[in-house]
Design a protein around this motif. Sequence first.
Motif, PDB file in Angstrom:
ATOM      1  N   THR A  70      69.103  48.912 130.664  1.00 44.96           N
ATOM      2  CA  THR A  70      68.778  47.628 130.060  1.00 44.96           C
ATOM      3  C   THR A  70      69.526  47.460 128.735  1.00 44.96           C
ATOM      4  O   THR A  70      70.142  48.396 128.242  1.00 44.96           O
ATOM      5  CB  THR A  70      67.252  47.503 129.865  1.00 44.96           C
ATOM      6  OG1 THR A  70      66.956  46.208 129.377  1.00 44.96           O
ATOM      7  CG2 THR A  70      66.719  48.554 128.928  1.00 44.96           C
ATOM      8  N   LYS A  99      68.401  41.437 127.001  1.00 43.62           N
ATOM      9  CA  LYS A  99      67.865  41.001 128.291  1.00 43.62           C
ATOM     10  C   LYS A  99      67.732  42.175 129.250  1.00 43.62           C
ATOM     11  O   LYS A  99      68.636  42.975 129.404  1.00 43.62           O
ATOM     12  CB  LYS A  99      68.814  39.954 128.898  1.00 43.62           C
ATOM     13  CG  LYS A  99      68.306  39.296 130.132  1.00 43.62           C
ATOM     14  CD  LYS A  99      67.200  38.322 129.828  1.00 43.62           C
ATOM     15  CE  LYS A  99      66.799  37.581 131.097  1.00 43.62           C
ATOM     16  NZ  LYS A  99      65.547  36.924 130.986  1.00 43.62           N
ATOM     17  N   PRO A 104      67.431  43.587 133.110  1.00 39.75           N
ATOM     18  CA  PRO A 104      67.764  43.163 134.470  1.00 39.75           C
ATOM     19  C   PRO A 104      66.480  42.758 135.212  1.00 39.75           C
ATOM     20  O   PRO A 104      65.399  43.283 134.929  1.00 39.75           O
ATOM     21  CB  PRO A 104      68.389  44.410 135.096  1.00 39.75           C
ATOM     22  CG  PRO A 104      68.845  45.243 133.947  1.00 39.75           C
ATOM     23  CD  PRO A 104      67.886  44.954 132.833  1.00 39.75           C
ATOM     24  N   TRP A 135      64.034  45.546 136.729  1.00 38.33           N
ATOM     25  CA  TRP A 135      63.469  46.378 135.656  1.00 38.33           C
ATOM     26  C   TRP A 135      62.416  45.570 134.911  1.00 38.33           C
ATOM     27  O   TRP A 135      61.333  46.057 134.607  1.00 38.33           O
ATOM     28  CB  TRP A 135      64.570  46.870 134.712  1.00 38.33           C
ATOM     29  CG  TRP A 135      64.017  47.542 133.506  1.00 38.33           C
ATOM     30  CD1 TRP A 135      64.005  47.059 132.237  1.00 38.33           C
ATOM     31  CD2 TRP A 135      63.355  48.814 133.441  1.00 38.33           C
ATOM     32  NE1 TRP A 135      63.381  47.947 131.384  1.00 38.33           N
ATOM     33  CE2 TRP A 135      62.982  49.037 132.108  1.00 38.33           C
ATOM     34  CE3 TRP A 135      63.048  49.777 134.381  1.00 38.33           C
ATOM     35  CZ2 TRP A 135      62.316  50.189 131.694  1.00 38.33           C
ATOM     36  CZ3 TRP A 135      62.383  50.922 133.965  1.00 38.33           C
ATOM     37  CH2 TRP A 135      62.029  51.119 132.644  1.00 38.33           C
TER      38      TRP A 135
END
Length: 74
Positions: free
Chosen positions: A26, A30, A32, A35
């Motif tokens: 990550t 932001k 993903p 996740w």
Amino acid sequence: VCKIAFELAQAGRPCTLAVDELQQVTTPSKAPPWWAACVRRGRKYGMTIYAAAQRPAEIDKTIYSNATESALAP
């Protein structure tokens, strides 16, 4: 891997997801999508997440606000 873990948990098969070197999964700005789903909604389905990072400043901060426990080593 995150998608599989989240789908298992949603299907009633609680699981544990362990991630080392979280800054490679990550970014600070932001997370993903899969996740993010694990971190934000995984606990509802019985998911446990263990995550470690050498550089906490380089990871998405959502994990801190949703953490049951947090330990920052010096």
